[in-house]
Structure formats: C-alpha cells, structure tokens
Design a protein around this motif. Structure first.
Motif, PDB file in Angstrom:
ATOM      1  N   ARG A   1      38.601  49.759  74.803  1.00 47.08           N
ATOM      2  CA  ARG A   1      37.820  49.226  73.677  1.00 47.08           C
ATOM      3  C   ARG A   1      36.756  50.221  73.246  1.00 47.08           C
ATOM      4  O   ARG A   1      36.538  50.437  72.053  1.00 47.08           O
ATOM      5  CB  ARG A   1      37.152  47.907  74.069  1.00 47.08           C
ATOM      6  CG  ARG A   1      38.136  46.795  74.326  1.00 47.08           C
ATOM      7  CD  ARG A   1      37.728  45.451  73.729  1.00 47.08           C
ATOM      8  NE  ARG A   1      38.920  44.624  73.531  1.00 47.08           N
ATOM      9  CZ  ARG A   1      39.417  43.816  74.449  1.00 47.08           C
ATOM     10  NH1 ARG A   1      38.827  43.708  75.606  1.00 47.08           N
ATOM     11  NH2 ARG A   1      40.519  43.120  74.198  1.00 47.08           N
TER      12      ARG A   1
ATOM     13  N   GLU B   1      38.299  52.923  71.182  1.00 42.75           N
ATOM     14  CA  GLU B   1      38.595  52.477  69.814  1.00 42.75           C
ATOM     15  C   GLU B   1      37.305  52.353  68.999  1.00 42.75           C
ATOM     16  O   GLU B   1      37.264  52.734  67.826  1.00 42.75           O
ATOM     17  CB  GLU B   1      39.320  51.124  69.853  1.00 42.75           C
ATOM     18  CG  GLU B   1      40.751  51.224  70.334  1.00 42.75           C
ATOM     19  CD  GLU B   1      41.389  49.864  70.571  1.00 42.75           C
ATOM     20  OE1 GLU B   1      42.536  49.844  71.059  1.00 42.75           O
ATOM     21  OE2 GLU B   1      40.743  48.827  70.291  1.00 42.75           O
ATOM     22  N   ASP B   2      36.250  51.834  69.640  1.00 43.97           N
ATOM     23  CA  ASP B   2      34.977  51.679  68.934  1.00 43.97           C
ATOM     24  C   ASP B   2      34.387  53.039  68.566  1.00 43.97           C
ATOM     25  O   ASP B   2      33.791  53.197  67.495  1.00 43.97           O
ATOM     26  CB  ASP B   2      33.974  50.892  69.792  1.00 43.97           C
ATOM     27  CG  ASP B   2      34.340  49.415  69.877  1.00 43.97           C
ATOM     28  OD1 ASP B   2      35.210  48.989  69.098  1.00 43.97           O
ATOM     29  OD2 ASP B   2      33.774  48.710  70.719  1.00 43.97           O
TER      30      ASP B   2
ATOM     31  N   ALA C   1      36.417  54.404  65.673  1.00 43.73           N
ATOM     32  CA  ALA C   1      36.149  53.645  64.449  1.00 43.73           C
ATOM     33  C   ALA C   1      34.674  53.704  64.040  1.00 43.73           C
ATOM     34  O   ALA C   1      34.283  53.095  63.048  1.00 43.73           O
ATOM     35  CB  ALA C   1      36.583  52.195  64.627  1.00 43.73           C
ATOM     36  N   GLY C   2      33.840  54.424  64.823  1.00 42.11           N
ATOM     37  CA  GLY C   2      32.435  54.600  64.461  1.00 42.11           C
ATOM     38  C   GLY C   2      31.545  53.418  64.812  1.00 42.11           C
ATOM     39  O   GLY C   2      30.408  53.331  64.353  1.00 42.11           O
ATOM     40  N   ARG C   3      32.037  52.517  65.658  1.00 40.92           N
ATOM     41  CA  ARG C   3      31.224  51.362  66.039  1.00 40.92           C
ATOM     42  C   ARG C   3      30.343  51.659  67.251  1.00 40.92           C
ATOM     43  O   ARG C   3      29.518  50.861  67.639  1.00 40.92           O
ATOM     44  CB  ARG C   3      32.128  50.155  66.343  1.00 40.92           C
ATOM     45  CG  ARG C   3      32.841  49.586  65.131  1.00 40.92           C
ATOM     46  CD  ARG C   3      33.604  48.308  65.480  1.00 40.92           C
ATOM     47  NE  ARG C   3      34.733  48.579  66.338  1.00 40.92           N
ATOM     48  CZ  ARG C   3      35.980  48.769  65.901  1.00 40.92           C
ATOM     49  NH1 ARG C   3      36.246  48.738  64.611  1.00 40.92           N
ATOM     50  NH2 ARG C   3      36.960  49.011  66.746  1.00 40.92           N
ATOM     51  N   MET C   4      30.551  52.820  67.863  1.00 38.98           N
ATOM     52  CA  MET C   4      29.815  53.181  69.071  1.00 38.98           C
ATOM     53  C   MET C   4      29.545  54.689  69.025  1.00 38.98           C
ATOM     54  O   MET C   4      30.388  55.452  68.540  1.00 38.98           O
ATOM     55  CB  MET C   4      30.700  52.839  70.287  1.00 38.98           C
ATOM     56  CG  MET C   4      29.991  52.567  71.556  1.00 38.98           C
ATOM     57  SD  MET C   4      31.179  51.986  72.785  1.00 38.98           S
ATOM     58  CE  MET C   4      30.072  51.754  74.147  1.00 38.98           C
ATOM     59  N   THR C   5      28.387  55.128  69.547  1.00 38.71           N
ATOM     60  CA  THR C   5      28.100  56.565  69.570  1.00 38.71           C
ATOM     61  C   THR C   5      28.538  57.145  70.916  1.00 38.71           C
ATOM     62  O   THR C   5      28.752  56.420  71.891  1.00 38.71           O
ATOM     63  CB  THR C   5      26.597  56.832  69.400  1.00 38.71           C
ATOM     64  OG1 THR C   5      25.921  56.308  70.562  1.00 38.71           O
ATOM     65  CG2 THR C   5      26.055  56.178  68.136  1.00 38.71           C
TER      66      THR C   5
ATOM     67  N   GLU D   1      26.060  56.232  73.620  1.00 36.41           N
ATOM     68  CA  GLU D   1      26.261  54.862  74.112  1.00 36.41           C
ATOM     69  C   GLU D   1      27.444  54.807  75.079  1.00 36.41           C
ATOM     70  O   GLU D   1      27.416  54.078  76.082  1.00 36.41           O
ATOM     71  CB  GLU D   1      26.486  53.905  72.933  1.00 36.41           C
ATOM     72  CG  GLU D   1      25.213  53.626  72.146  1.00 36.41           C
ATOM     73  CD  GLU D   1      25.483  52.882  70.845  1.00 36.41           C
ATOM     74  OE1 GLU D   1      24.578  52.164  70.397  1.00 36.41           O
ATOM     75  OE2 GLU D   1      26.581  53.032  70.267  1.00 36.41           O
TER      76      GLU D   1
ATOM     77  N   GLY E   1      41.202  48.288  60.400  1.00 38.47           N
ATOM     78  CA  GLY E   1      41.027  47.060  61.164  1.00 38.47           C
ATOM     79  C   GLY E   1      42.258  46.627  61.944  1.00 38.47           C
ATOM     80  O   GLY E   1      42.271  45.561  62.556  1.00 38.47           O
TER      81      GLY E   1
ATOM     82  N   ARG F   1      44.447  46.318  65.043  1.00 39.25           N
ATOM     83  CA  ARG F   1      44.093  46.418  66.462  1.00 39.25           C
ATOM     84  C   ARG F   1      45.308  46.492  67.376  1.00 39.25           C
ATOM     85  O   ARG F   1      45.181  46.663  68.580  1.00 39.25           O
ATOM     86  CB  ARG F   1      43.215  45.232  66.890  1.00 39.25           C
ATOM     87  CG  ARG F   1      41.886  45.138  66.164  1.00 39.25           C
ATOM     88  CD  ARG F   1      41.086  46.430  66.206  1.00 39.25           C
ATOM     89  NE  ARG F   1      40.511  46.686  67.520  1.00 39.25           N
ATOM     90  CZ  ARG F   1      39.230  46.509  67.811  1.00 39.25           C
ATOM     91  NH1 ARG F   1      38.393  46.058  66.887  1.00 39.25           N
ATOM     92  NH2 ARG F   1      38.775  46.772  69.009  1.00 39.25           N
TER      93      ARG F   1
END
Ligand code: FES
Length: 576
Positions: A167, A170-171, A174-178, A181, A464, A466
C-alpha cells in the motif's frame, strides 16, 4: 528419564573404547558432567537463528527455554544451527534455498547422536524446510515457531508487515505519501522481534505446523516477545522427551488426515497460497498422497473465519488475544470439518486439544454461522490450456469483480521488463488488460520468487484503479493481495503454454468454473511451440545448477526430485 529401549544416541555416547571416548570427551569440553551420557534422550534443537534472518533473530533465546524443558524432563539438549533463510534479504529468493535447508537439516539430524529434535523456525521458508527435513528423518520432532511481531503502529493505525508495504508503495507512486513518510513508516511497521504479523506465509506456516499436530496448541500465535512464547518453548522441551520415550514420530502425526486438517485450517484462516507448495512438498517426503486439487476440493466447504490482513482487518496479535488457532479449529471441529482423532505432539488427538478452546473476540475470529467470508472463497485451483498442471488464485485477496474476466494479454518475460515500462504514460494498457509475467517459476527465476503481484501501471494507479488480473508462474507473498493467478504449471522456463502467450491474445479467467483459458487454437500454439527456445541455463555449477536440474514444478511442491521421500534415521557407520 532413561528408556528401556536403546536410543540411537547410545551408539555414540554409550560406546566403549576409543570411539565412545572420542564422542564423550570432546562433548565434555563444553563443561558437561558425565551423567549426561547415562542413556537419557539426546534432543537436538535445530535453530535457524541468524542476524541475516531478522524474523528469527530471537531463536537463541527460544532455544534456551526449550533446553530448560528438556533438562526438566530428563533429556540432554544440544542446540545446533540450520540454514537461516531470511525472506527479506536473500536473493534471488529464499525459496531457492528451502530445499537446501531441508537437505542440510535432514543430514545433520541423521548424522548426529540425536533421539529427537525440536525445530525452531519463523521466517517463511524455515518452517517448511525444517518440517521437510524432520519428515525425511522421521525422528520424534516438535516444532516451535518464533511467533509474530507485535502489531505495527503508524499514525495511530495498525499496519501489517508486507501488506502495508504494497500500500505504501502504491501511495508513493500515486503521490499520496512522501519518501520521508515511507522511511518513518518502515520503523513503525517492524517494531519487535518476530515474523510478519499479517496472515502471510510465516503466520500461515506456523498455523499449518499447529494444524498438522507438529507444534503445541497456541504455539502459532503467541507474539515473539510474549512470555508465553517462552513458556510454550519450555513445554515443547518437556514434550519432546516424552515423544522419544513413546517413539511418536512425524510419520505417525503428519498423516493424510492431518494434511486434510491443515488444508481446511488454511482456508479458514485465509492463509497464504505458499502453503499449497509447502504442504505438497512435506507430504511428498512422507509418501502421503496429496494433490493440488485436494486444496480446492477440501477447502470448498470451508468459510474464511479469520478477519486478518491481507484478506481482512486485524493482525496476529489480535488473533492471539482473540483465542488463537485452537478457537478456529474448534469451529471447524464442531462442524465436522476436522479429523478430530488425528494425533498430535501433545500425545492427544487434535479434537481433544481444541474442544474447549474459547474465543474472546468475534470481530477477529468469526463463527461458521456468521463467517468473515463465505465457504468457497479460499484458494482455488484453476486448470485450462494455459495451466495444464494447474494454477492457484487466492480468492479472498482478489477483487470479486475480476474473478470472471476476459482481457487482452500484455506479456513480459520478467518483472524487470515490466517495471522498465510500468510508469510509461503511453503504455498500451487499461484496467481490462491481463498482465502476464513469466519465466518466474522454480527453474525460471530461479527459485520461484514472490514477484507475481507486480504493482499496477502508474497511469492506472493515477486513475484510481487498484486491481487488475495478473498471471504468473511465480509466487506471491502471503502478505500481498490482488487478483493474481499464481504458480502456473508447467512454468514458462519448462516450456509450459505460458511461454507461448503473445501480447494481444485473449485470456479468459473464470474462477467459479476453475478455468484459465488462452483463446488461441491448438494449431497456432503448436506453431509457436516449434519456434520456442528454452532460456539459457542460470548456472553451470553449484547449488543453483543442482536446483534447476532437479526441481519439480509447483504442482508437485517444488522439491528436488531426489529429495522426495524419506531415508529414516539409521545410525551411520563409525567415523574413526
Ligand atoms: Fe520473515 Fe515475513 S519476512 S516472515
């Protein structure tokens, strides 16, 4: 305890003259008093400890607890190392070495003055490797797995080993996490000793060892750092001495009934697809008839009872506090889905072991009446012209809308080839495409690595998407999820039909019908086969050469052909 029966160790330590003197004298260099050679059972403790296998790094301490129990019961414990296989570091894959561990441990057990063994494992391949060895030696044996890590904790939520990695990746894409992080999250995910605490392969195989009757009840679930892990280990030390006295051996415990129990338990816990390969390999050592299709047939009546990642929500620590594996097995037993009379290392039948097992949390361990997922959603075995030897898919980790799917193939001869283009915004792919990743089987990679669940193409992730159908002759981590057809057999490197697929071919996956079909005529496939060239050999010497020359296909457990079966534990000739 002394036994009326002459133990095999007495042929070393009870010997007179020069030979006996040699065997005893050098052992006394460790500071043992002469009474340890009085005919008491000598118990080997096979430990797969290594700092290169972090999931097993605490097994030295577990071994100390086992020793206490052995001494308590009147035995003589001797710890010895067996090859430590760490899933996260070994390349190209720890699976390449499972059979080497099994071979090494088997030879060590037979060549040494041992009357019984305690098997200390943890990380994925160490459990099946040691069980295969014990099966082929058939000395009394008890397994103690090292236990899962404590739950991972990140930003106030539980994160599961492995499962969270997919996950996070993938994040990140997709730029949802640095990246920062992600680095912080790494430390939050693995915060104690122990193996992966999702229902990945290590937790699955620990549960399989317990379901087979080879480790004590509750042994699979005590966290690695829980005092009861060490209590269980001490108890195992006591138990092995009794097993030697009673001559209760793995061949009497790991019967066909025990394997059927394990297969059903695997379905009930939403266990790893890797259990299929490992159980087939262990059964092969024992001469127990077990086939790939048994996993489908036996699991069809079994609902998933456990709400654990990667199929569900919780983690192994929660499973432990909810009642552990006996609570699951009790559910199965009360529904007639367990051979209750199968004998275990406790000396009692499994039905008696789990009859009163309580459940403390029905959110984690569901009931047969209200399961987590209905019967028939476990591992399915597929067949068809693309997988004449069979393939598997973990339904509980798949997307329901993809279980019946028809799409055009996009073919890659390695994960590396795929990842070279997977971020390309112009990649000719959509959510209906079937990604085919091949040459990842036992001979192909080599070692059948866990690479089958390739990350989705970036352009689909950004839209989007998955999940999509992936087909591979490799394996998938038990911590992973996705609609991934695995273990396609025969593999591409062995000339299986997977090698003949071309980009643009139509493929139909029909899990309810258990079929996997390449919509290409037999004539066309024959023409393609005539042009096919096998890949170059990976090695001309060493283990990889031996492995690739002799490894069996996934549907036969990927053991080496000459290791199938058992040689027992005759005492070898004198060494001097
Ligand atoms: Fe060792 Fe998962 S990496 S159990």
């Amino acid at each position: 305890m002394t036994s009326d029966r002459a133990l095999r160790s007495s042929q070393w330590f009870g010997a007179t003259g020069r030979a006996g003197m040699g065997h005893r004298s050098w052992m006394r260099s460790q500071g043992f008093t002469p009474e340890v050679f009085d005919g008491r059972p000598v118990i080997g403790i096979a430990t797969t400890w290594s700092e290169l296998a972090p999931c097993n790094v605490h097994l030295h301490r577990v071994a100390e607890s086992v020793k206490r129990g052995v001494w308590q019961a009147g035995g003589f414990p001797l710890e010895f190392p067996a090859m430590a296989l760490g899933e996260t570091l070994l390349r190209p894959t720890a699976m390449l070495y499972r059979n080497l561990l099994a071979m090494e441990a088997e030879e060590l057990m037979r060549a040494n003055p041992l009357d019984g063994v305690v098997l200390l494992s943890g990380c994925d391949k160490t459990t099946p490797g040691l069980l295969m060895a014990a099966a082929s030696v058939d000395l009394p044996a008890v397994m103690v797995t090292g236990g899962p890590m404590l739950n991972g904790k990140y930003q106030g939520t539980d994160v599961g080993s492995g499962t969270a990695v997919w996950r996070f990746e993938e994040d990140l894409v997709a730029g949802r996490m640095t990246q920062e992080e992600c680095v912080f999250a790494e430390g939050c995910m693995a915060r104690s000793n122990g193996h992966c605490m999702t229902m990945g392969t290590a937790s699955t195989m620990a549960s399989m060892a317990e379901a087979l009757g080879m480790q004590l009840p509750y042994s699979a679930t005590w966290p690695a750092v829980d005092a009861r892990r060490y209590e269980t280990a001490q108890r195992a030390g006591q138990v092995i001495v009794g097993l030697v006295r009673d001559d209760l051996r793995p061949s009497a415990i790991m019967t066909r009934a025990a394997f059927e129990n394990a297969i059903r338990v695997n379905a009930a816990i939403g266990g790893s697809t890797n259990a299929v390969i490992h159980l087939l390999a262990i059964a092969g050592r024992l001469g127990v008839p077990l086939a790939l299709d048994d996993f489908d047939v036996l699991a069809r009546d079994v609902p998933t009872l456990l709400n654990l990642q990667p199929s569900g929500q919780y983690l192994m620590e929660d499973f432990c506090y909810a009642g552990g594996l006996p609570a699951v097995m009790r559910e199965l037993a009360e529904s007639g889905l367990l051979h209750a009379d199968a004998i275990t290392v406790t000396g009692s039948a499994v039905g008696a072991n789990v009859a009163d097992a309580p459940c403390w949390n029905r959110e984690v361990i569901k009931t047969m009446a209200e399961p987590f997922q209905p019967a028939g959603t476990g591992t399915a075995v597929l067949r068809g012209n693309l997988a004449p030897g069979g393939a598997v898919i973990k339904q509980s980790a798949s997307s329901p809308h993809l279980l019946k799917h028809r799409g055009r193939a996009l073919v890659f001869d390695s994960p590396t080839d795929y990842y070279a283009v997977s971020n390309d915004p112009d990649l000719d792919v959509d959510e209906d495409t079937v990604l085919v990743i091949r040459y990842c089987g036992p001979r192909g990679y080599p070692g059948m690595p866990e690479v089958s669940n390739v990350a989705l193409p970036r352009k689909l992730l950004l839209r989007g998407v998955r999940d999509m159908v992936r087909i591979c002759d490799g394996r998938m981590s038990g911590t992973a999820y996705g609609t991934v057809v695995l273990h396609v057999s025969p593999e591409a490197a062995a000339g299986g039909p997977l090698a003949l697929v071309r980009t643009g071919d139509w493929i139909t996956l029909d899990v309810p019908a258990r079929t996997l079909t390449l919509e290409v005529s037999d004539d066309e496939l024959a023409a393609r086969r005539a042009q096919w060239q096998p890949p170059a050999a990976h090695a001309s010497r060493g283990w990889t050469y031996l492995y690739t020359e002799h490894v069996l296909q996934a549907d036969a457990g990927a053991d080496l052909d000459f290791l199938v079966g058992a040689s027992g534990h005759p005492v070898p000739k004198d060494s001097h």
